[in-house]
Motif scaffolding. Structure first.
Motif, PDB file in Angstrom:
ATOM      1  N   LYS A   1      34.785 -50.800 -29.816  1.00 48.47           N
ATOM      2  CA  LYS A   1      34.921 -49.948 -29.000  1.00 48.47           C
ATOM      3  C   LYS A   1      34.435 -47.708 -29.632  1.00 48.47           C
ATOM      4  N   ASP A   2      35.004 -47.372 -31.137  1.00 49.17           N
ATOM      5  CA  ASP A   2      34.344 -46.624 -31.056  1.00 49.17           C
ATOM      6  C   ASP A   2      32.283 -46.373 -30.528  1.00 49.17           C
ATOM      7  N   LEU A   3      31.771 -46.905 -30.310  1.00 47.78           N
ATOM      8  CA  LEU A   3      30.914 -47.406 -29.829  1.00 47.78           C
ATOM      9  C   LEU A   3      30.257 -46.712 -28.541  1.00 47.78           C
ATOM     10  N   LYS A   4      32.015 -47.682 -28.265  1.00 43.07           N
ATOM     11  CA  LYS A   4      32.076 -47.118 -26.598  1.00 43.07           C
ATOM     12  C   LYS A   4      32.016 -45.633 -26.313  1.00 43.07           C
ATOM     13  N   VAL A   5      32.590 -44.967 -27.152  1.00 47.50           N
ATOM     14  CA  VAL A   5      33.265 -43.495 -27.193  1.00 47.50           C
ATOM     15  C   VAL A   5      31.805 -42.509 -27.482  1.00 47.50           C
ATOM     16  N   ALA A   6      31.775 -43.283 -28.729  1.00 44.33           N
ATOM     17  CA  ALA A   6      30.356 -42.247 -29.462  1.00 44.33           C
ATOM     18  C   ALA A   6      29.216 -42.111 -27.926  1.00 44.33           C
ATOM     19  N   LEU A   7      28.692 -43.234 -27.231  1.00 38.94           N
ATOM     20  CA  LEU A   7      27.361 -43.094 -26.829  1.00 38.94           C
ATOM     21  C   LEU A   7      27.296 -42.178 -25.246  1.00 38.94           C
ATOM     22  N   PRO A   8      28.198 -42.486 -24.179  1.00 39.09           N
ATOM     23  CA  PRO A   8      28.711 -42.006 -23.250  1.00 39.09           C
ATOM     24  C   PRO A   8      27.601 -40.191 -23.534  1.00 39.09           C
ATOM     25  N   PRO A   9      28.607 -39.160 -24.691  1.00 32.26           N
ATOM     26  CA  PRO A   9      28.360 -38.107 -24.859  1.00 32.26           C
ATOM     27  C   PRO A   9      26.496 -37.791 -25.770  1.00 32.26           C
ATOM     28  N   LEU A  10      26.269 -38.940 -26.325  1.00 37.66           N
ATOM     29  CA  LEU A  10      24.603 -38.392 -26.731  1.00 37.66           C
ATOM     30  C   LEU A  10      23.459 -38.858 -25.600  1.00 37.66           C
ATOM     31  N   LEU A  11      24.077 -39.320 -24.592  1.00 39.47           N
ATOM     32  CA  LEU A  11      23.840 -40.261 -23.128  1.00 39.47           C
ATOM     33  C   LEU A  11      23.555 -39.171 -22.440  1.00 39.47           C
TER      34      LEU A  11
END
Length: 65
Positions: free
Chosen positions: A14-24
């Motif tokens: 769940k945290d990964l789903k939140v962390a990846l979009p801003p990086l991408l």
């Protein structure tokens, strides 16, 4: 490649789903950075989330188990 963003994770899909979009979605040149997700034995769908993000965004994302 000038920058490597390394995300160590374990059972935090769940945290990964939140962390990846801003990086991408940043405006740093795509060829200048990579994202490496290092999975330390997750039992959830961490791999699938990472692979889906890589496929949809065509970014330099690598998954290491």
């Amino acid at each position: 490649m000038n920058v490597s963003v390394i995300i160590p994770t374990r059972n935090r899909a769940k945290d990964l789903k939140v962390a990846l979009p801003p990086l991408l979605n940043q405006d740093y040149p795509i060829l200048e950075y990579e994202i490496i997700v290092v999975d330390d034995g997750s039992t959830g769908n961490t791999r699938e989330i990472t692979e889906r993000a890589a496929l949809l965004n065509k970014n330099n994302i690598r998954y290491i188990y």
